[in-house]
Design a protein around this motif. Structure first.
Motif, PDB file in Angstrom:
ATOM      1  N   LEU A 427      70.895  30.106  88.949  1.00 36.70           N
ATOM      2  CA  LEU A 427      70.583  30.591  87.613  1.00 36.70           C
ATOM      3  C   LEU A 427      70.712  29.454  86.610  1.00 36.70           C
ATOM      4  CD1 LEU A 427      72.469  34.002  87.675  1.00 36.70           C
ATOM      5  CD2 LEU A 427      69.998  33.679  87.613  1.00 36.70           C
ATOM      6  N   ASN A 428      69.730  29.355  85.724  1.00 35.62           N
ATOM      7  CA  ASN A 428      69.742  28.345  84.675  1.00 35.62           C
ATOM      8  C   ASN A 428      69.660  29.057  83.335  1.00 35.62           C
ATOM      9  OD1 ASN A 428      69.255  25.772  86.447  1.00 35.62           O
ATOM     10  ND2 ASN A 428      67.810  27.307  87.166  1.00 35.62           N
ATOM     11  N   TYR A 429      70.427  28.563  82.355  1.00 34.20           N
ATOM     12  CA  TYR A 429      70.664  29.351  81.155  1.00 34.20           C
ATOM     13  C   TYR A 429      70.301  28.609  79.869  1.00 34.20           C
ATOM     14  CZ  TYR A 429      73.789  31.310  84.681  1.00 34.20           C
ATOM     15  OH  TYR A 429      74.309  31.823  85.832  1.00 34.20           O
ATOM     16  N   SER A 430      70.104  29.400  78.825  1.00 37.62           N
ATOM     17  CA  SER A 430      69.978  28.888  77.465  1.00 37.62           C
ATOM     18  C   SER A 430      70.347  30.014  76.512  1.00 37.62           C
ATOM     19  CB  SER A 430      68.555  28.398  77.176  1.00 37.62           C
ATOM     20  OG  SER A 430      67.629  29.472  77.320  1.00 37.62           O
ATOM     21  N   PHE A 431      70.737  29.648  75.303  1.00 44.07           N
ATOM     22  CA  PHE A 431      70.884  30.673  74.271  1.00 44.07           C
ATOM     23  C   PHE A 431      69.963  30.315  73.115  1.00 44.07           C
ATOM     24  CE2 PHE A 431      74.193  27.662  72.778  1.00 44.07           C
ATOM     25  CZ  PHE A 431      73.929  27.617  71.420  1.00 44.07           C
ATOM     26  N   TYR A 432      69.523  31.323  72.411  1.00 45.23           N
ATOM     27  CA  TYR A 432      68.570  31.137  71.319  1.00 45.23           C
ATOM     28  C   TYR A 432      69.240  31.461  69.993  1.00 45.23           C
ATOM     29  CZ  TYR A 432      64.567  30.326  74.361  1.00 45.23           C
ATOM     30  OH  TYR A 432      63.695  29.779  75.264  1.00 45.23           O
ATOM     31  N   ALA A 433      69.102  30.540  69.042  1.00 50.27           N
ATOM     32  CA  ALA A 433      69.694  30.715  67.715  1.00 50.27           C
ATOM     33  C   ALA A 433      68.771  30.085  66.683  1.00 50.27           C
ATOM     34  CB  ALA A 433      71.082  30.071  67.656  1.00 50.27           C
ATOM     35  N   ILE A 434      68.951  30.466  65.429  1.00 50.46           N
ATOM     36  CA  ILE A 434      68.161  29.905  64.330  1.00 50.46           C
ATOM     37  C   ILE A 434      68.894  28.687  63.784  1.00 50.46           C
ATOM     38  CG2 ILE A 434      67.161  30.315  62.056  1.00 50.46           C
ATOM     39  CD1 ILE A 434      66.997  33.253  62.716  1.00 50.46           C
ATOM     40  N   PRO A 435      68.327  27.489  63.947  1.00 53.13           N
ATOM     41  CA  PRO A 435      69.011  26.288  63.448  1.00 53.13           C
ATOM     42  C   PRO A 435      69.004  26.220  61.926  1.00 53.13           C
ATOM     43  CG  PRO A 435      67.357  25.760  65.120  1.00 53.13           C
ATOM     44  CD  PRO A 435      67.106  27.170  64.683  1.00 53.13           C
TER      45      PRO A 435
END
Length: 712
Positions: A427-435
């Motif tokens: 499993l490879n991951y990322s999180f998404y946020a507003i910079p």
């Protein structure tokens, strides 16, 4: 612009109604939304407390509007208005001005910037005023010109700050202040950069130690309930061999503590404690521990004990100055300054360990009130455990992604935020946020180790709330208007999301006492933005990444002198992030709340396989890059590889092989190949050091101290 009859919904509207220009108060953006409703409460509170009754109140309120509408960071806006307000107050005082029509930027501000007045003000203070004043003048004028129709432009021009004819080049303080700030930041960063792996490892070691204390505390609570034994219940346990100490504690609850210190409590409290009613009832009762002492198990040295004990012994947790005498304040302030918290001569009381959040690091009122009558040091265990758990996750994310604080606080237990793809059972991951300065989410690539720590926080929250779901709470930090809908944020506790103060306190508590010093001998305190600088420096100076790619990783828009660099592709960005990950991880099971359906996963997997190769086992670990190999298959020393302790023998064999290669190539007079062999050995030894750290804190995670209960 569309005129609406409704009033702003801001809770500050009524307070401003008779204090500021009514047209300004009801100003709307292009979509008809009141600008007042877009302003963060932190900035409005500052404005109302400090600015609303000043001659420049309308001017600064428009500044807040403009910067909020341009999605500026809450902290940036706070700094802008704070800086300009403070200096205008100084200038108006010294020149005895009463209104903005009397203020002449070419005379009054110029004289201040020349140093004719307030000689005690630093070059940096004057430089900051000129920088922000010119920026505000330009941005307000641009915003009014582009966002308002001609009639409104004419009206609101009265609240513009006139642009001065001079700039920073006209004053000698600019170079001095810039160099000083640059050198300070550089010196602090130089201290931190080579220690990033050790900082992460020490964070794990300290979490392990606090977790052992918590497990012992919970077992003591269970023992007290099961046997119904009288309190206090004394117990001790041994720390792992690396520490080699024995810790002694007493378990208390409120009634027992009061009844065994009768001369310190009024008769009414003793009566309630005896009957276990009122403040001493089961509903209001609490268990806590008293740390008695630490002793070395083998050597005759002085034991160090828990790393944070001096903070409680010196009484600097929370708002320590609330009930302190002037002499106590003076002593504690000097102590905090000596550790690097706050600036001497400012006359302020630093609060480095005040989380301003219920249940996180904060000590209960009962313990705070009666700490002085205990033989040892009274500790609330759960708030300390919460602080180190959140602190450990923050350290990991700051040092492996370079994320900003507001991006960290956006991480939520939702499938829109946490994303993954599975390739060959990995499993490879990322999180998404507003910079900062954006309106849309962007990806931040993370490792399995980071996901493991996120899951640790998730378990903490579920235990805290007694639920299988993390509750949704309102976002309370920077640009909260972008996040109007409550979400199950990971950085939350007691039904409130974190602010910057809580994260700062958790970081400082977890890393206190590591004693980082600059070359000049000045203490260096770990700060969120310092870790971001260290991450960037590591990427550019040590890994040799182009600055434009680092700017993409850090989600920065302005790369200044690096404009000639080509725009990096998404695959370059993702690959470069993988290069920087310096972590070890186990397989992480995600919550069902973030797992995608088999159809979604299968579709994404097929799309993913069209873009990347298969993850392979490589020398000393597992390749984690999802794109083109950054080292052309030279896996030893590659930062896109996750070292694995299970493969330590492979690296040891490489070291022996490199020695043989060096001898052979030396005889063959092949200096380049000799250099390659030495480099191979260096990389293998570095990876072995990393593995050694991982093995140590993994081993301590499994260590279960044998708790001995001492019968009285």
């Amino acid at each position: 612009m569309t005129v609406l009859t409704d009033n702003p919904q801001s809770p500050f509207y009524e307070q401003l109604l008779c204090a500021v220009d009514k047209q300004l108060l009801h100003l709307q953006d292009a979509r008809g939304k009141f600008l007042l409703d877009k302003v963060h409460e932190r900035n409005m509170k500052y404005y109302i407390h400090n600015v609303v009754d000043k001659p420049w109140n309308n001017h600064l309120l428009l500044v807040i509007y403009v910067y909020s509408d341009n999605n500026a960071d809450v902290g940036t806006i706070y700094n802008v208005i704070g800086n300009i307000h403070s200096r205008l107050k100084d200038i108006f005082d010294v020149f005895q001005l009463e209104n903005m029509t009397e203020f002449d930027v070419e005379t009054h501000m110029y004289q201040y910037l020349k140093g004719s007045y307030y000689q005690e003000h630093s070059d940096s203070k004057r430089k900051e005023l000129l920088k922000w004043y010119r920026a505000v003048s330009y941005n307000k004028k641009k915003w009014i010109t582009t966002k308002l129709n001609s009639s409104k432009q004419s009206y609101f021009d009265q609240y513009l700050f006139p642009m001065p004819s001079y700039d920073s080049r006209d004053f000698p303080f600019t170079k001095s202040a810039t160099e000083q700030a640059h050198n300070t930041r550089k010196n602090e960063t130089d201290v931190i950069v080579p220690l990033l792996p050790q900082i992460r490892a020490e964070g794990h070691f300290r979490w392990n130690q606090l977790n052992r204390l918590r497990q012992a505390f919970l077992k003591a609570c269970e023992q007290a309930k099961k046997t119904n034994c009288p309190l206090p219940l004394e117990f001790h346990y041994d720390e792992p061999e690396r520490i080699g100490e024995r810790f002694y504690f007493r378990l208390w609850d409120k009634p027992a503590f009061a009844l065994l210190h009768p001369d310190q409590f009024p008769s009414s409290s003793l009566k309630s404690a005896y009957k276990r009613i009122g403040a001493y009832s089961e509903d209001n009762n609490q268990y806590f521990v008293e740390f008695i002492k630490a002793e070395c198990l083998e050597e005759d040295d002085e034991a160090e004990g828990l790393w944070f004990m001096e903070l409680f012994e010196k009484g600097v947790i929370g708002q320590w100055f609330a009930n302190a005498t002037d002499e106590e304040i003076k002593q504690k302030r000097a102590l905090l300054y000596s550790w690097g918290y706050g600036e001497e001569g400012k006359g302020r009381n630093p609060q480095p360990f005040s989380s301003r959040h219920k249940g996180v690091l904060a000590t209960s009122t009962f313990i705070s009130r009666y700490q002085h009558i205990a033989e040892g040091t009274l500790l609330d265990v759960e708030p300390l455990y919460a602080a180190v758990t959140f602190g450990l996750l923050a350290v990991d994310i700051f040092t492996t992604t370079g994320a900003r604080l507001n991006e960290l606080l956006q991480i939520s237990n939702t499938r829109e935020c946490i994303r993954k793809v599975k390739v060959e059972n990995k499993l490879n991951y990322s999180f998404y946020a507003i910079p900062k300065g954006r309106d849309e989410v962007e990806p931040f690539y993370i490792s399995e180790q980071t996901m493991k720590l996120i899951q640790l926080v998730a378990k903490l929250l579920k235990d805290h709330y007694g639920s299988e779901k993390i509750p949704s709470v309102k976002y309370r930090y920077s640009r909260s208007h972008l996040f109007p809908v409550p979400k199950p944020y990971f950085f939350q506790y007691h039904n409130n999301s974190f602010t910057e103060f809580t994260v700062w306190a958790c970081l400082r508590f977890l890393l206190h006492g590591l004693n980082f010093e600059s070359k000049e001998g000045k203490p260096v305190v770990i700060k969120t933005h310092l870790l971001r600088h260290a991450f960037a420096t590591e990427a550019v100076q040590r890994q040799g990444l182009p600055i434009d790619i680092v700017a993409k990783i850090l989600h920065q828009r302005d790369i200044g002198v690096t404009e000639y660099y080509a725009e990096p592709t998404p695959s370059q960005v993702a690959q470069s992030v993988s290069d920087l990950h310096d972590v070890i991880s186990d397989y992480v099971d995600l919550d069902e709340t973030v797992l995608r359906s088999p159809e979604e996963l299968e579709k994404e997997l097929e799309e993913y396989k069209q873009q990347v190769g298969v993850f392979n086992n490589v020398l000393g670990g597992t390749c984690v890059t999802a794109f083109v190999c950054p080292t052309k298959m030279q896996c030893l020393g590659c930062q896109a590889k996750v070292p694995q302790p299970e493969k330590k023998q492979e690296l040891e064999e490489v070291i022996e092989l490199s020695k043989d290669m060096e001898k052979r190539f030396t005889k063959m007079n092949l200096p380049v190949e000799v250099k390659k062999a030495k480099t191979m050995r260096k990389y293998a030894r570095n990876e072995l050091k990393e593995i050694e750290l991982i093995e140590k804190y993994r081993e301590e995670q499994k260590y279960e101290p044998h708790i001995q209960f001492d019968r009285r």
